[in-house]
Design an enzyme around this catalytic site. Sequence first.
Site, PDB file in Angstrom:
ATOM      1  N   THR A 183       0.832  -1.197   0.000  1.00 55.99           N
ATOM      2  CA  THR A 183       0.000   0.000   0.000  1.00 55.99           C
ATOM      3  C   THR A 183       0.865   1.245   0.000  1.00 55.99           C
ATOM      4  O   THR A 183       1.958   1.217   0.558  1.00 55.99           O
ATOM      5  CB  THR A 183      -0.805  -0.027   1.315  1.00 55.99           C
ATOM      6  OG1 THR A 183      -1.651  -1.158   1.272  1.00 55.99           O
ATOM      7  CG2 THR A 183      -1.588   1.223   1.564  1.00 55.99           C
ATOM      8  N   GLY A 237      -3.348  -6.375   6.625  1.00 55.17           N
ATOM      9  CA  GLY A 237      -4.354  -5.475   7.168  1.00 55.17           C
ATOM     10  C   GLY A 237      -5.123  -6.030   8.345  1.00 55.17           C
ATOM     11  O   GLY A 237      -5.464  -5.293   9.274  1.00 55.17           O
TER      12      GLY A 237
HETATM   13  C1  SD4 Z   1      -4.269  -4.614   3.084  1.00 55.87           C
HETATM   14  N1  SD4 Z   1      -2.625  -3.264   4.177  1.00 55.87           N
HETATM   15  O1  SD4 Z   1      -5.189  -4.593   2.273  1.00 55.87           O
HETATM   16  C2  SD4 Z   1      -3.154  -3.627   2.896  1.00 55.87           C
HETATM   17  C3  SD4 Z   1      -2.151  -4.195   1.972  1.00 55.87           C
HETATM   18  C4  SD4 Z   1      -0.764  -3.718   2.157  1.00 55.87           C
HETATM   19  O2  SD4 Z   1       1.501  -3.991   1.999  1.00 55.87           O
HETATM   20  O3  SD4 Z   1      -0.492  -2.722   2.734  1.00 55.87           O
HETATM   21  N2  SD4 Z   1       0.237  -4.406   1.751  1.00 55.87           N
HETATM   22  O4  SD4 Z   1      -4.213  -5.410   4.012  1.00 55.87           O
END
Ligand code: SD4
Length: 323
Positions: A183, A237
């Site tokens: 992300t 997450g």
């Molecule tokens: C999630 N936190 O959808 C996000 C994905 C992410 O590094 O950050 N990946 O869980």
Amino acid sequence: MISRKNFLKLTALGGLAPLQRWSAPPFSASGGVNKPLVISTWNHGLPANEAAWEVLSQQGRALDAVEAGVRIPEADPEVRTVGYGGYPDRDGFVTLDACIMDEQERCGSVAALQHIKHPISVARKVIEESPHVMLVGEGALQFALGQGFEKENLLTEASRNDWQEWKKDADYQPEINIENHDTIGMLALDSSGNLSGACTTSGAAWKMHGRVGDSPLIGAGLFVDNEVGAAAATGLGEEVIRTCGTHLVVENMRRGDDPETACRKAVQRIVEKNDSVEDIQVGFIAVNKKGEFGGYSIQQGFNFAVYESGNNRLIDAPNWAAS
Ligand code: SD4
């Protein structure tokens, strides 16, 4: 020996990148405030910071900076974890999550949004054009279309091919964190001393349709308190949600922790809540009102980009695994 499953999970988050531990303490401005400043997760934070800096260096508002910043990876088909070109869910749908929060703690969020290249801008419209904080799925799409956003196909050929490749072996369990995803979380302190943040993602690759991660959740993927500081999260997450990760980081700063310590303690909380964190990666970044910043992750390999004093650079975050 690292298992294949763990290899995938760690490489997913850059976990096998060479460790160049950043041992210096977080920046500490002597007396003054280190502003403007922008900080964001992962390598794709560098070009995102550039766009944010254009706003900040002209005395622009932190909110405008973070929106402009994260729109860069959202529009980049080479970034397979955010926006256009992001990996689809296990059924082949690209579903996006994003949220944004300003210096008055006004926040807007969209989750499981399809067909819109810039979910962060829809999230901002939720603040400005609705009495709500969060819109999801079909309702979020209808709202976006009503606000003039264009409906687009976000599944690029490259992502479709990778999905079809994944499907050959997929056992269709509701697993998360199987493949590469990361992300962008971005935090900015503007020249007026105000904080804002943004977080946007295509979420875990090959996720169950309808799965929403931490990234669009205020207090999980992103939290801003303009009296104290701001934090953003990346990684698995579900673990960030369980611990209200970024809210915890900001509350740690409120109790006096510097940003890196605040992130480290939030990582520690996740570690304590799990029998094993071998398969889990979570990284936090944080900024406080003085413009001090820091980051911390469970596994090695998490990095973040910092633009301050006209200089944009990557920093490898310290991590629990190496501690
Ligand atoms: C999630 N936190 O959808 C996000 C994905 C992410 O590094 O950050 N990946 O869980």
